[in-house]
Enzyme design. Structure first.
Site, short mmCIF file in Angstrom:
data_model
loop_
_atom_site.label_atom_id
_atom_site.label_comp_id
_atom_site.label_asym_id
_atom_site.label_seq_id
_atom_site.Cartn_x
_atom_site.Cartn_y
_atom_site.Cartn_z
N SER A 7 -7.78 -45.62 36.73
CA SER A 7 -6.82 -45.85 35.71
C SER A 7 -5.74 -44.95 36.32
O SER A 7 -6.13 -44.03 37.41
CB SER A 7 -7.18 -45.36 34.16
N GLU A 9 -2.30 -42.30 35.81
CA GLU A 9 -1.15 -41.44 34.82
C GLU A 9 0.41 -41.38 35.67
O GLU A 9 0.20 -41.23 36.77
CB GLU A 9 -1.70 -40.04 34.83
N TYR A 41 3.43 -36.31 28.31
CA TYR A 41 4.52 -36.20 27.03
C TYR A 41 5.03 -34.91 27.60
O TYR A 41 4.01 -33.91 28.01
CB TYR A 41 3.60 -36.05 25.87
N ALA A 43 6.36 -30.91 28.00
CA ALA A 43 5.81 -29.33 27.50
C ALA A 43 6.67 -29.38 26.22
O ALA A 43 8.09 -29.57 26.11
CB ALA A 43 6.32 -28.43 28.20
N HIS A 69 0.64 -40.65 25.74
CA HIS A 69 0.19 -39.39 25.22
C HIS A 69 0.86 -38.97 24.10
O HIS A 69 1.88 -39.45 23.60
CB HIS A 69 0.64 -38.45 26.41
N ASP A 101 1.56 -28.57 25.63
CA ASP A 101 1.99 -27.31 26.09
C ASP A 101 3.17 -26.88 25.19
O ASP A 101 3.96 -27.82 24.74
CB ASP A 101 2.47 -27.41 27.69
N LYS A 159 -13.71 -32.43 19.46
CA LYS A 159 -12.71 -33.59 19.65
C LYS A 159 -13.31 -34.93 19.80
O LYS A 159 -12.80 -35.93 19.21
CB LYS A 159 -12.15 -33.12 20.88
N GLN A 170 -9.05 -32.35 33.72
CA GLN A 170 -8.06 -31.79 34.54
C GLN A 170 -8.51 -32.07 36.02
O GLN A 170 -9.80 -32.16 36.02
CB GLN A 170 -7.89 -30.34 34.04
N PHE A 210 0.69 -25.28 40.64
CA PHE A 210 0.29 -25.69 39.55
C PHE A 210 -1.27 -25.36 39.03
O PHE A 210 -1.70 -25.33 37.97
CB PHE A 210 0.34 -27.35 39.52
N HIS A 259 -9.63 -41.42 37.28
CA HIS A 259 -8.27 -41.35 36.52
C HIS A 259 -7.38 -40.36 37.42
O HIS A 259 -7.51 -39.48 37.62
CB HIS A 259 -8.25 -40.70 35.23
#
Length: 288
Positions: A7, A9, A41, A43, A69, A101, A159, A170, A210, A259
């Site tokens: 997948s 992003e 989406y 911050a 997102h 964020d 969750k 991550q 990052f 991903h």
């Protein structure tokens, strides 16, 4: 060894040139037949409308399954659910539900007075609606705001128990980081799929910065490797080799899904997928 399910992003474009770049990326990667693609989406909810537009455009014109997102930041419950219901009406049934964020310059996440106080609250409410596949984030290296690794796992389990069907991690740089995390998830009773997030390194200094912000462990050998590659003009070759080896090691340990965080630049991701034996299928049709 069978090729993995994959997948991708993307992030929403902020101008016309970026829109063309995003669509070029979609066209380039769609023939690899991803099981879904996601759109981020910004911050503080800064790309809320852009995300919606990108999600609906990709869904309408590419034939791909798109996961939108959705965050809790700077919005009331009603506003957030209106966005979610809008996705559902347009045929988008996949959501990546995140706390989000906080806006840049803020001291940290502060819930909107009439908003969701956490990602768990958001997930529970979306799950009650009964018409979404809900994915969530996970952190092989401890989340910067978590008290410790145990608390991080407890929150991930909450969750999943709230209604999420899969966790996307991550990014990380060494396979052992994910494999230890996968073992810890199993021990904690987390039975949903945990899919490793893979970041092809387009620019080492940018990725390094990052990673530091995210609390991702940075192996010392990477600095040395990219310093030498920069002198020789071989950064892309090194990045492809490192990421392909990382993915190969994960697959050898039973990982079946990957991903990729594409950063809207498809070349490295496409090359890595090809190296993993993922062959293009039919070309993208019905281009806008």
């Amino acid at each position: 060894m069978a090729p993995p399910e994959i997948s991708f992003e993307f992030f929403p474009p902020r101008n016309l040139a970026a829109s063309f770049r995003l669509w070029d990326t979609v066209q380039s990667l769609a023939p690899l037949a991803p099981r879904f693609v996601s759109v981020t989406y910004g911050a503080g909810g800064t790309t809320r409308d852009l995300t919606r537009e990108a999600v609906e455009t990709i869904h309408k014109h590419s034939g791909l399954t798109v996961a939108a997102h959705l965050t809790c930041v700077d919005a009331t419950r009603a506003e957030t659910l209106e966005i979610a219901d809008g996705f559902a009406k347009s045929g988008v049934r996949d959501i990546v539900a995140l706390r989000g964020d906080p806006p840049k310059g803020s001291a940290g996440f502060t819930p909107h007075p009439d908003g969701f106080g956490s990602s768990v609250e958001l997930i529970e409410t979306l799950a009650q609606r009964g018409n979404f596949n809900i994915r969530v984030g996970a952190y092989p290296d401890i989340h910067p705001e978590a008290r410790d690794a145990s608390a991080d796992l407890d929150w991930l389990k909450a969750k999943i128990d709230a209604g999420a069907c899969e966790a996307l991690t991550q990014f990380f740089f060494e396979p052992e980081t994910f494999l230890r995390f996968r073992d810890a998830c199993i021990k904690a009773g987390i039975d949903a799929p945990i899919t490793p997030g893979i970041l092809p390194i387009e620019n080492w200094q940018g990725v390094r910065k990052f990673a530091t912000q995210c609390g991702t462990n940075i192996p010392l050998w990477l600095d040395d490797a990219f310093e030498k590659a920069h002198r020789d003009g071989r950064e892309d070759l090194l990045a492809t080799a490192i990421c392909t080896e990382l993915c190969g090691d994960l697959l050898a340990e039973g990982v079946e899904r990957l991903h990729f965080y594409t950063l809207n630049t498809p070349e490295l991701t496409r090359n890595i997928c090809h190296a993993l034996g993922i062959a293009p299928s039919v070309e993208l049709q019905n281009v806008a």
